[in-house]
Motif scaffolding. Structure first.
Motif, mmCIF file in Angstrom:
data_model
loop_
_atom_site.group_PDB
_atom_site.id
_atom_site.type_symbol
_atom_site.label_atom_id
_atom_site.label_comp_id
_atom_site.label_asym_id
_atom_site.label_seq_id
_atom_site.Cartn_x
_atom_site.Cartn_y
_atom_site.Cartn_z
ATOM 1 N N ASP A 92 96.921 1.714 -20.277
ATOM 2 C CA ASP A 92 96.718 1.038 -19.048
ATOM 3 C C ASP A 92 95.457 -0.134 -18.303
ATOM 4 O OD1 ASP A 92 98.052 3.144 -16.932
ATOM 5 O OD2 ASP A 92 96.045 4.392 -18.014
ATOM 6 N N VAL A 93 94.463 -0.445 -19.515
ATOM 7 C CA VAL A 93 93.792 -1.396 -18.996
ATOM 8 C C VAL A 93 93.241 -2.258 -20.044
ATOM 9 C CG1 VAL A 93 91.731 -2.179 -18.114
ATOM 10 C CG2 VAL A 93 92.964 -0.481 -16.680
ATOM 11 N N SER A 99 78.448 -3.108 -31.378
ATOM 12 C CA SER A 99 77.595 -3.048 -30.104
ATOM 13 C C SER A 99 78.038 -2.741 -28.849
ATOM 14 C CB SER A 99 75.551 -3.333 -30.162
ATOM 15 O OG SER A 99 76.266 -5.180 -29.813
ATOM 16 N N ILE A 100 78.660 -3.581 -28.230
ATOM 17 C CA ILE A 100 79.188 -4.179 -27.662
ATOM 18 C C ILE A 100 80.466 -3.351 -26.822
ATOM 19 C CG2 ILE A 100 81.052 -5.845 -26.083
ATOM 20 C CD1 ILE A 100 79.339 -7.643 -26.481
ATOM 21 N N ARG A 101 80.943 -3.189 -27.706
ATOM 22 C CA ARG A 101 82.621 -1.457 -28.304
ATOM 23 C C ARG A 101 81.741 -0.885 -27.918
ATOM 24 N NH1 ARG A 101 83.988 -4.528 -32.914
ATOM 25 N NH2 ARG A 101 83.467 -2.790 -34.439
ATOM 26 N N ILE A 143 89.905 3.733 -26.177
ATOM 27 C CA ILE A 143 90.523 2.837 -27.393
ATOM 28 C C ILE A 143 89.887 2.262 -27.820
ATOM 29 C CG2 ILE A 143 92.452 2.906 -29.180
ATOM 30 C CD1 ILE A 143 94.166 3.104 -26.682
ATOM 31 N N THR A 144 89.044 1.360 -28.933
ATOM 32 C CA THR A 144 88.341 0.638 -29.384
ATOM 33 C C THR A 144 89.259 -0.516 -30.591
ATOM 34 O OG1 THR A 144 86.633 1.341 -31.032
ATOM 35 C CG2 THR A 144 86.200 1.131 -28.492
ATOM 36 N N VAL A 171 89.113 -1.560 -26.006
ATOM 37 C CA VAL A 171 87.961 -2.054 -25.366
ATOM 38 C C VAL A 171 88.346 -3.244 -26.483
ATOM 39 C CG1 VAL A 171 85.615 -2.738 -25.296
ATOM 40 C CG2 VAL A 171 86.677 -0.704 -23.958
ATOM 41 N N ILE A 172 88.402 -4.473 -26.455
ATOM 42 C CA ILE A 172 88.622 -4.997 -27.793
ATOM 43 C C ILE A 172 87.559 -6.067 -27.380
ATOM 44 C CG2 ILE A 172 89.904 -6.801 -28.636
ATOM 45 C CD1 ILE A 172 91.856 -5.691 -26.806
ATOM 46 N N ASP A 173 86.374 -6.084 -29.573
ATOM 47 C CA ASP A 173 84.694 -7.210 -29.159
ATOM 48 C C ASP A 173 84.607 -7.323 -30.515
ATOM 49 O OD1 ASP A 173 82.851 -7.649 -26.262
ATOM 50 O OD2 ASP A 173 82.549 -8.344 -28.929
#
Ligand SMILES: [Fe+2]
Ligand SMILES: [Fe+2]
Length: 343
Positions: A47-48, A12-14, A29-30, A6-8
């Motif tokens: 994977d995503v 808070s969104i992560r 993973i962030t 997750v990339i942000d």
């Protein structure tokens, strides 16, 4: 366990998205920016990727483009708080798997990620099968190559054994056929003939005089010049060899080559007095190899005439008795490439 990144730039969104995904059993993973994502992507198999578009410094679109080019199997879902049709179209055009608008709701997120993960698993399975296929194909090719090699060896050994049988009857010319086979193959190679033809030439050379097995020992090994009658008997050997070989089907015209190896371009040869076009190239090669080997070796009725004498003979009768291309190739082999019969 599928690996999701997750990339942000908003923490808070992560955190929220990570929690949603972890509860579904995903490993997460962030990264807070594209640079960090690049580093983490090198360390882990992802994977995503779930990436925000608008971030400080580098945009998520840059990462999308980079990943699409370098790791096309990774599924990428783009997110943005400022959705427009153009951005969505751009994301898909650059290779995004899906596109979400913020705020991202749990159900929507899980549905998109599950779909992307399933898709990625199909890609992985396809790659695995491709690899398995390739390995099987390589194994099969190796096996065919091994078997072909063994078959070739068996065939050559049969030809050598046949030649050795004649050597037993005619020890004065022992090794003659084997050397003719090697030289004929070398001439064929010099003429750039295909590998399969070279194999046939080699075998034909090794058994070209096989008909001599039926010639009386006294004539074969006579230490003085033969009488006309004896010479006529010797001249039967191509036909005898042909009669023996013609009933056995072979991938090369061996029996024909054996039959014609004493024919000459101008029709002065035997047993049929064939002329130029009636004699196939392989036979013309065997003829030259035969003459050169015979003249360079000792015979019961004379010592070796020497290689130079053999070269003079084929040069002098080039075009008349012997094929000019074959003669040139043979001369190149001995004079320039230093071919020897010991090879
Ligand atoms: Fe012969
Ligand atoms: Fe011969």
């Amino acid at each position: 366990m599928p690996n999701i990144m997750v990339i942000d730039d908003e923490k808070s969104i992560r955190v929220t998205l990570s929690e949603f995904l972890k509860k579904e059993g995903y490993h997460v993973i962030t990264a807070e920016n594209v640079q960090m994502a690049r580093v983490l992507l090198q360390e882990d198999d992802v994977d995503v990727v779930l990436s925000d578009i608008i971030m400080p410094k580098e945009s998520g679109m840059t990462l999308l483009k980079f990943l699409h080019e370098t790791s096309p199997d990774i599924r990428i879902i783009m997110m943005t708080g400022e959705p427009t049709v153009d951005t969505a179209v751009d994301a898909i055009r650059l290779g995004a798997h899906d596109y979400l608008t913020k705020p991202v709701y749990r159900n929507e997120l899980i549905k998109a990620v599950t779909n992307a993960v399933n898709f990625k698993q199909l890609i992985d399975e396809k790659r695995r099968l491709e690899l398995q296929n390739q390995e099987q194909r390589e194994n099969l090719e190796r096996l065919v190559e091994e078997r072909t090699h063994k078959l070739h060896q068996a065939m050559m050994n049969t030809a050598y054994a046949t030649a050795a049988m004649l050597d037993l009857r005619d020890p004065y010319t022992a090794g003659h056929q084997k050397r003719v086979g090697s030289l004929a193959r070398a001439i064929g190679k010099e003429l750039k003939l295909p590998a399969d033809t070279l194999e046939g030439l080699h075998i034909a050379g090794c058994i070209h005089d096989i008909g001599k097995i039926a010639i009386p020992f006294e004539i074969l090994t006579k230490p003085v010049q033969l009488s006309l009658n004896e010479y006529a008997i010797i001249q039967e050997h191509p036909k005898i060899g042909y009669d023996v070989l013609r009933s056995y089907e072979m991938p090369w015209p061996i029996s024909e080559i054996v039959y014609h190896h004493h024919e000459r371009l101008d029709g002065s040869g035997y047993p049929q007095g064939l002329k130029a076009d009636q004699i196939r190239l392989e036979t013309r090669i065997i003829s030259v190899a035969d003459v050169v080997e015979a003249m360079s070796s000792h015979r019961p009725y004379r010592p070796s005439l020497g290689l130079q004498c053999a070269m003079d003979e084929i040069t002098m009768n080039k075009n008349k008795l012997y094929d000019p291309f074959v003669v040139d190739a043979c001369i190149t082999l001995f004079n320039e490439k230093k071919y020897t019969f010991d090879e």
